[in-house]
Design an enzyme around this catalytic site. Sequence first.
Site, PDB file in Angstrom:
ATOM      1  N   GLY A  72       0.805  -1.224   0.000  1.00 57.06           N
ATOM      2  CA  GLY A  72       0.000   0.000   0.000  1.00 57.06           C
ATOM      3  C   GLY A  72       0.836   1.271   0.000  1.00 57.06           C
ATOM      4  CG  ASN A 152      -5.781   3.935   8.475  1.00 58.19           C
ATOM      5  OD1 ASN A 152      -6.107   4.888   7.770  1.00 58.19           O
ATOM      6  ND2 ASN A 152      -4.808   4.008   9.350  1.00 58.19           N
ATOM      7  CD  GLN A 180      -7.498  -0.717   6.921  1.00 55.85           C
ATOM      8  OE1 GLN A 180      -8.261  -1.620   7.263  1.00 55.85           O
ATOM      9  NE2 GLN A 180      -6.241  -0.687   7.307  1.00 55.85           N
ATOM     10  CB  SER A 200      -1.742  -3.453   0.977  1.00 59.89           C
ATOM     11  OG  SER A 200      -0.710  -4.149   1.627  1.00 59.89           O
ATOM     12  N   GLY A 201      -1.747  -6.617  -0.074  1.00 61.82           N
ATOM     13  CA  GLY A 201      -2.058  -8.022   0.194  1.00 61.82           C
ATOM     14  C   GLY A 201      -2.309  -8.359   1.650  1.00 61.82           C
ATOM     15  CG  HIS A 202      -0.010  -6.558   5.048  1.00 61.63           C
ATOM     16  ND1 HIS A 202      -0.195  -6.126   6.341  1.00 61.63           N
ATOM     17  CD2 HIS A 202       0.371  -5.479   4.343  1.00 61.63           C
ATOM     18  CE1 HIS A 202       0.096  -4.821   6.400  1.00 61.63           C
ATOM     19  NE2 HIS A 202       0.443  -4.410   5.199  1.00 61.63           N
ATOM     20  CB  CYS A 326       2.191   6.216  22.702  1.00 63.49           C
ATOM     21  SG  CYS A 326       1.055   7.349  23.478  1.00 63.49           S
TER      22      CYS A 326
END
Length: 394
Positions: A72, A152, A180, A200-202, A326
Amino acid sequence: MERFIYLDHAATTAARKEVVEAMLPYFTEQFGNPSSVYGFAAKNKIAIQKVREKIADSLGAKKEEIYFTAGGSESDNWALKSIVEMYRGKGNHIITTKVEHHAILHTCKYLEEQGVEVTYLNVDENGLIRLEELRAAIRPTTILISIMFANNEIGTIEPIKEIGAIAKEKGILFHTDAVQAYGQVPIQVDEMQIDLLSASGHKLNGPKGIGFLYVRNGVRIGSLIHGGAQERHRRAGTENVPGIIGLGKAVELAVADMEERSERIQKVRDKAIARILKEIPYVRLNGDRKKRLPNNINISIQFIEGESLLIMLDMKGICASSGSACTSGSLDPSHVLLAIGLPHEIAHGSLRMTLGEENTEEEMDFVVDSIKEIVEKLRAMSPLYEDFVKQNRR
Ligand SMILES: *Cc1c(COP(=O)(O)O)cnc(C)c1O
């Protein structure tokens, strides 16, 4: 037994077994370079083309409009930088939003340093852009509108079709970061008048490090990597054959039962949301109620720190994500939560849970029970909460 409940599917997903099985032969027996002429390797060229076709079909696109990338972030970078370069003659203004992924926002910051003018659209309290504001931002020099399909963090789905229509009417290219959304909700590039799209694949139960950029025929896109003739000379380098095969399998599986699966996940999700809002006081749901990815829960819980909640959830075997950055070394709350108008202290008490198809109602009941228990504990230690309760008693 130790529990393990994974609720961070917006961060990444496990590759499905079928995906890994499809990939394996391409590491060993079928290792040939797709550019080689002998039949043994040429088979891999055909296998890659089949995946290209499958992805194109899923979007109503043509196979030559799909370019494989390393994911992505790469697709987003390529789309923005290349359009700016190729359309310099027309103008140097692009329009995006304040709630994009950093792959878009940081690319825009970089482009601004190069003299490109960028408008960052505001969003409303649910994370939706306002179409009038988009229209008003368009200049004669605007060359690109880049607006994410779905957010996302808060899951809000933007009015893509309406944005596409405005872009088309004004003769401006339209890119969408659909990382997403792709595989979760239907996407048709013609109907929605999308010119470029990142995925994106993952994020859809495929492998990491592989993705694609859709580029409509006729849109000028420069070369990202110079070298060999791969990806129509635009992204040189021997193809990630196992990755591409895995991506193809993931897309096939995601598309096959998308509607059913999304409905199932949404049902589990909605039940959890309803319980949270009913059973935990001073909680708000972030993001649009309806125009929302089926798997997203994002809540802000007053008088607690999201980070403390995350750590305590982790001790119960629950993986989720917070609304602050954070972990990336900054104490600033998420830019998305600030953009929807949350004050800092509320944004700090945020929790994102993104479901996958393996999450059950029973698991979510355990999760909601756990959140309830932890929130009570944290609030009992909070001087702010104590003051608040005292004041309200008076
Ligand atoms: C995850 C994500 C990206 C980045 O994708 P990678 O494949 O991890 O580089 C970009 N945009 C959105 C909206 C994402 O969720």
